[in-house]
Design a protein around this motif. Structure first.
Motif, PDB file in Angstrom:
ATOM      1  N   ARG A   5       7.521  -5.377   6.683  1.00 22.03           N
ATOM      2  CA  ARG A   5       6.508  -5.966   7.568  1.00 22.03           C
ATOM      3  C   ARG A   5       5.221  -5.145   7.537  1.00 22.03           C
ATOM      4  O   ARG A   5       4.116  -5.687   7.466  1.00 22.03           O
ATOM      5  CB  ARG A   5       7.071  -6.036   8.986  1.00 22.03           C
ATOM      6  CG  ARG A   5       6.236  -6.801   9.942  1.00 22.03           C
ATOM      7  CD  ARG A   5       6.992  -7.026  11.228  1.00 22.03           C
ATOM      8  NE  ARG A   5       6.144  -7.614  12.226  1.00 22.03           N
ATOM      9  CZ  ARG A   5       6.498  -7.796  13.485  1.00 22.03           C
ATOM     10  NH1 ARG A   5       7.709  -7.471  13.892  1.00 22.03           N
ATOM     11  NH2 ARG A   5       5.660  -8.321  14.344  1.00 22.03           N
ATOM     12  N   PHE A   6       5.352  -3.824   7.569  1.00 19.66           N
ATOM     13  CA  PHE A   6       4.192  -2.941   7.513  1.00 19.66           C
ATOM     14  C   PHE A   6       3.432  -3.112   6.194  1.00 19.66           C
ATOM     15  O   PHE A   6       2.202  -3.221   6.192  1.00 19.66           O
ATOM     16  CB  PHE A   6       4.646  -1.488   7.688  1.00 19.66           C
ATOM     17  CG  PHE A   6       3.563  -0.486   7.465  1.00 19.66           C
ATOM     18  CD1 PHE A   6       2.549  -0.319   8.397  1.00 19.66           C
ATOM     19  CD2 PHE A   6       3.571   0.310   6.331  1.00 19.66           C
ATOM     20  CE1 PHE A   6       1.547   0.618   8.189  1.00 19.66           C
ATOM     21  CE2 PHE A   6       2.572   1.247   6.123  1.00 19.66           C
ATOM     22  CZ  PHE A   6       1.559   1.407   7.057  1.00 19.66           C
ATOM     23  N   THR A   7       4.154  -3.155   5.079  1.00 19.18           N
ATOM     24  CA  THR A   7       3.481  -3.293   3.789  1.00 19.18           C
ATOM     25  C   THR A   7       2.774  -4.635   3.673  1.00 19.18           C
ATOM     26  O   THR A   7       1.683  -4.723   3.110  1.00 19.18           O
ATOM     27  CB  THR A   7       4.450  -3.102   2.608  1.00 19.18           C
ATOM     28  OG1 THR A   7       5.497  -4.064   2.674  1.00 19.18           O
ATOM     29  CG2 THR A   7       5.034  -1.706   2.601  1.00 19.18           C
ATOM     30  N   GLU A   8       3.370  -5.688   4.224  1.00 19.52           N
ATOM     31  CA  GLU A   8       2.719  -7.002   4.214  1.00 19.52           C
ATOM     32  C   GLU A   8       1.458  -6.984   5.070  1.00 19.52           C
ATOM     33  O   GLU A   8       0.428  -7.546   4.689  1.00 19.52           O
ATOM     34  CB  GLU A   8       3.687  -8.082   4.677  1.00 19.52           C
ATOM     35  CG  GLU A   8       4.781  -8.360   3.673  1.00 19.52           C
ATOM     36  CD  GLU A   8       5.879  -9.274   4.200  1.00 19.52           C
ATOM     37  OE1 GLU A   8       5.901  -9.570   5.426  1.00 19.52           O
ATOM     38  OE2 GLU A   8       6.731  -9.671   3.392  1.00 19.52           O
ATOM     39  N   ASP A   9       1.523  -6.332   6.215  1.00 19.25           N
ATOM     40  CA  ASP A   9       0.338  -6.212   7.068  1.00 19.25           C
ATOM     41  C   ASP A   9      -0.765  -5.439   6.364  1.00 19.25           C
ATOM     42  O   ASP A   9      -1.939  -5.815   6.418  1.00 19.25           O
ATOM     43  CB  ASP A   9       0.683  -5.537   8.399  1.00 19.25           C
ATOM     44  CG  ASP A   9       1.463  -6.430   9.339  1.00 19.25           C
ATOM     45  OD1 ASP A   9       1.565  -7.656   9.072  1.00 19.25           O
ATOM     46  OD2 ASP A   9       1.984  -5.914  10.345  1.00 19.25           O
ATOM     47  N   CYS A  10      -0.394  -4.353   5.692  1.00 18.10           N
ATOM     48  CA  CYS A  10      -1.383  -3.569   4.941  1.00 18.10           C
ATOM     49  C   CYS A  10      -2.015  -4.400   3.833  1.00 18.10           C
ATOM     50  O   CYS A  10      -3.238  -4.353   3.624  1.00 18.10           O
ATOM     51  CB  CYS A  10      -0.743  -2.314   4.351  1.00 18.10           C
ATOM     52  SG  CYS A  10      -0.365  -1.061   5.583  1.00 18.10           S
ATOM     53  N   ALA A  11      -1.198  -5.165   3.136  1.00 19.23           N
ATOM     54  CA  ALA A  11      -1.723  -6.021   2.063  1.00 19.23           C
ATOM     55  C   ALA A  11      -2.714  -7.027   2.625  1.00 19.23           C
ATOM     56  O   ALA A  11      -3.776  -7.269   2.021  1.00 19.23           O
ATOM     57  CB  ALA A  11      -0.576  -6.731   1.350  1.00 19.23           C
ATOM     58  N   ASN A  12      -2.412  -7.603   3.759  1.00 13.96           N
ATOM     59  CA  ASN A  12      -3.329  -8.565   4.376  1.00 13.96           C
ATOM     60  C   ASN A  12      -4.637  -7.909   4.791  1.00 13.96           C
ATOM     61  O   ASN A  12      -5.717  -8.493   4.641  1.00 13.96           O
ATOM     62  CB  ASN A  12      -2.666  -9.245   5.572  1.00 13.96           C
ATOM     63  CG  ASN A  12      -1.605 -10.226   5.141  1.00 13.96           C
ATOM     64  OD1 ASN A  12      -1.694 -10.838   4.091  1.00 13.96           O
ATOM     65  ND2 ASN A  12      -0.569 -10.363   5.949  1.00 13.96           N
ATOM     66  N   ILE A  13      -4.551  -6.690   5.305  1.00 17.74           N
ATOM     67  CA  ILE A  13      -5.765  -5.962   5.685  1.00 17.74           C
ATOM     68  C   ILE A  13      -6.629  -5.697   4.458  1.00 17.74           C
ATOM     69  O   ILE A  13      -7.846  -5.941   4.464  1.00 17.74           O
ATOM     70  CB  ILE A  13      -5.400  -4.645   6.400  1.00 17.74           C
ATOM     71  CG1 ILE A  13      -4.810  -4.948   7.775  1.00 17.74           C
ATOM     72  CG2 ILE A  13      -6.611  -3.716   6.501  1.00 17.74           C
ATOM     73  CD1 ILE A  13      -4.134  -3.753   8.439  1.00 17.74           C
TER      74      ILE A  13
END
Length: 76
Positions: A48-56
């Motif tokens: 979830r964290f890596t997906e959020d970072c990718a979106n940012i």
């Protein structure tokens, strides 16, 4: 396939980096506190964290196409 007989517990413990593993555990605790998962488990928090970072970063790239390259090269 690795069998229990092939698994060298002593070698793993000799090479175990306790400080590095504690940093990982502390970071997962931060993610747990931030996301407050409904199932009360740590499963999926890193993803979830890596997906959020990718979106940012995707958002940054839209605003400034060089932003990701600069970040990866340590530039601000």
């Amino acid at each position: 396939m690795v069998t229990l007989a092939d698994f060298d517990h002593e070698a793993i413990l000799r090479e175990w980096d306790y400080q590095e593993e504690q940093v990982k555990a502390d970071f997962l605790e931060i993610l747990y506190d931030y996301y407050q998962p409904a199932d009360h488990t740590y499963t999926g928090l890193w993803l979830r964290f890596t997906e959020d970072c990718a979106n940012i970063f995707r958002g940054l790239a839209v605003k400034d196409p060089t932003a990701i390259v600069n970040f990866l090269h340590g530039k601000r």
